[in-house]
Scaffold this motif. Structure first.
Motif, mmCIF file in Angstrom:
data_model
loop_
_atom_site.group_PDB
_atom_site.id
_atom_site.type_symbol
_atom_site.label_atom_id
_atom_site.label_comp_id
_atom_site.label_asym_id
_atom_site.label_seq_id
_atom_site.Cartn_x
_atom_site.Cartn_y
_atom_site.Cartn_z
ATOM 1 N N SER A 138 -84.791 57.379 17.669
ATOM 2 C CA SER A 138 -85.032 55.943 17.785
ATOM 3 C C SER A 138 -83.696 55.209 17.807
ATOM 4 O O SER A 138 -82.666 55.732 17.360
ATOM 5 C CB SER A 138 -85.868 55.438 16.614
ATOM 6 O OG SER A 138 -85.110 55.469 15.423
ATOM 7 N N LEU A 263 -90.557 53.189 29.965
ATOM 8 C CA LEU A 263 -91.545 52.724 28.987
ATOM 9 C C LEU A 263 -92.582 51.823 29.644
ATOM 10 O O LEU A 263 -93.758 51.824 29.254
ATOM 11 C CB LEU A 263 -90.844 51.988 27.839
ATOM 12 C CG LEU A 263 -91.714 51.499 26.676
ATOM 13 C CD1 LEU A 263 -92.574 52.618 26.110
ATOM 14 C CD2 LEU A 263 -90.842 50.884 25.583
ATOM 15 N N TYR A 287 -89.205 55.161 20.238
ATOM 16 C CA TYR A 287 -89.872 53.866 20.341
ATOM 17 C C TYR A 287 -90.863 53.680 19.196
ATOM 18 O O TYR A 287 -91.991 54.188 19.259
ATOM 19 C CB TYR A 287 -90.611 53.740 21.679
ATOM 20 C CG TYR A 287 -89.729 53.944 22.889
ATOM 21 C CD1 TYR A 287 -88.586 53.176 23.075
ATOM 22 C CD2 TYR A 287 -90.038 54.913 23.842
ATOM 23 C CE1 TYR A 287 -87.783 53.359 24.189
ATOM 24 C CE2 TYR A 287 -89.231 55.101 24.956
ATOM 25 C CZ TYR A 287 -88.107 54.322 25.125
ATOM 26 O OH TYR A 287 -87.294 54.510 26.218
ATOM 27 N N ARG A 291 -91.906 48.163 17.913
ATOM 28 C CA ARG A 291 -91.338 47.811 19.220
ATOM 29 C C ARG A 291 -92.422 47.708 20.280
ATOM 30 O O ARG A 291 -92.397 46.790 21.112
ATOM 31 C CB ARG A 291 -90.309 48.870 19.632
ATOM 32 C CG ARG A 291 -89.630 48.585 20.971
ATOM 33 C CD ARG A 291 -88.476 49.553 21.153
ATOM 34 N NE ARG A 291 -87.832 49.427 22.435
ATOM 35 C CZ ARG A 291 -86.755 50.134 22.792
ATOM 36 N NH1 ARG A 291 -86.228 50.993 21.945
ATOM 37 N NH2 ARG A 291 -86.208 49.980 23.975
#
Length: 385
Positions: A138, A263, A287, A291
């Motif tokens: 992350s 994403l 992620y 988020r």
């Protein structure tokens, strides 16, 4: 004159927040305490349980002198943007020379030191950060590992409130603002603690247990009374977010802070799943769920990174949500001396132009969406308490 600023969400206002306001006034010895508060949606991509005017009223009753709205473009954004937007507003308040905030350590020297190093990120740091990201870690963990390897003590950036404290301080340095910091040690439960405690539970725990009588001891009475009539609007919100995701092209999703590197395609691939499944299937080491929720909420509210960069580059405005009656003339008079106009009526909004008008239009849209989801009409009118 001494004015102290507080950056907040108050979702909802609880005993810990009241303690923060009391301590801020005590240690800064300020004449006035001004809060910059997120509107109806938060930095973690959640919808607020109470509207922004009610929460601003609670802040005044709890010890603040004035509450200004943090524009939606900054409030539903990564910590760096959230902090920079809030500091941008506070730096424009005449005679505001300090901000106070809750943090896990309340180590002023440590926060100043770490923020100075963070502002001066070097090439070695950036290289190690990229290596960790490439391994699938992350951003938060990658940043922590890189910081520790290059600069040493990284313990301060492990905790969420400490991270915000550092971002506030970085923003002050970046904007070259003459603002001192006063970290106040957080009391009671941690920011992400979901367990309901006796007196100082987190806002997260309170939101999860709104029907429990145990929350009464964690809230001032005036907040508890308003929460009694709150209906669960989470399902309506999630359905609305899903609907808008289904109508959004991947290219548009890429305009949102933090949405890239595929994403946007991952979100579109699961758009027909339940809200919970969308979050779960798009969450991984790189992620976090917070988020994903923030991306979905920003998309729902049409909040884009390129617009936000424009807002940073130009003068904005103050939108007072609530003010203490006994000092209203003094505080509003002081705000009126800023280069930022004070918005208290529709006529004031019509006088805006450029980036300020666009930013304010986004605030109005966010407020309208909250009303639609909650099924309530909340007049956009300054509350004098």
């Amino acid at each position: 004159m001494e004015i102290c600023g507080i950056i907040c969400e108050f979702n909802p206002f609880h005993n810990g927040h009241k303690y923060l306001l009391e301590r801020a006034r005590e240690i800064t010895r300020c004449d006035y305490l001004i809060c910059v508060m997120s509107g109806n949606f938060t930095q973690r991509g959640e919808i607020c349980v109470l509207d922004k005017y009610t929460r601003a009223k609670h802040a005044i009753l709890g010890g603040a002198d004035c509450v200004l709205e943090l524009p939606a473009a900054f409030s539903v954004a990564p910590a760096e943007i959230f902090a920079r937007g809030a500091v941008k507003l506070l730096a424009a308040v005449p005679h505001l020379n300090s901000i106070a905030f809750g943090s896990e350590n309340a180590d002023k020297d440590g926060i100043l030191s770490v923020s100075a190093l963070s502002v001066a990120e070097n090439e070695q740091f950036k290289s190690i950060l990229s290596e960790n990201l490439a391994r699938g870690e992350s951003y938060a963990k990658s940043y922590f590992l890189a910081f520790g390897q290059v600069f040493g003590n990284a313990e301060l950036i492990r905790k969420p409130n400490n991270i915000l404290a550092i971002e506030y301080t970085k923003a002050i340095k970046t904007l070259n603002a003459n603002i001192d910091i006063f970290p106040i040690k957080r009391v009671g439960a941690g920011y992400n603690d979901g367990i309901l405690r006796e007196n100082f539970s987190s806002a997260s725990a309170i939101r999860k247990n709104l029907s429990s009588p145990l929350i009464q001891s964690n809230l001032p009475q005036f907040v508890a009374e308003d929460l009694q009539s709150v209906e669960n609007i989470e399902i309506n919100f999630q359905n609305a977010v899903k609907l808008i995701l289904s109508r959004t092209a991947p290219e548009t999703l890429k305009r949102i802070y933090g949405c890239g590197e595929g994403l946007e395609n991952a979100l579109k691939a699961v758009e027909n799943e339940s809200y919970g499944e969308i979050i779960s299937k798009c969450t991984n080491k790189r992620y976090p769920a917070s988020r994903i929720r923030r991306l979905l909420t920003a998309n729902f509210l049409k909040l884009y990174a390129d617009d936000c960069l424009q807002y940073f580059s130009e003068n904005l405005y103050f939108t007072p949500l609530a003010v203490k009656k006994s000092v209203a003339n003094e505080v509003l008079g002081e705000l009126s001396r800023s280069i930022y106009p004070v918005i208290t009526s529709g006529g004031d909004v019509r006088n805006l132009s450029g980036a300020a008008k666009k930013c304010k239009t986004a605030d109005e849209f966010a407020h309208a969406q909250w009303q639609q989801i909650a099924g309530k009409k909340v007049s956009e009118k300054l509350i004098v308490v």
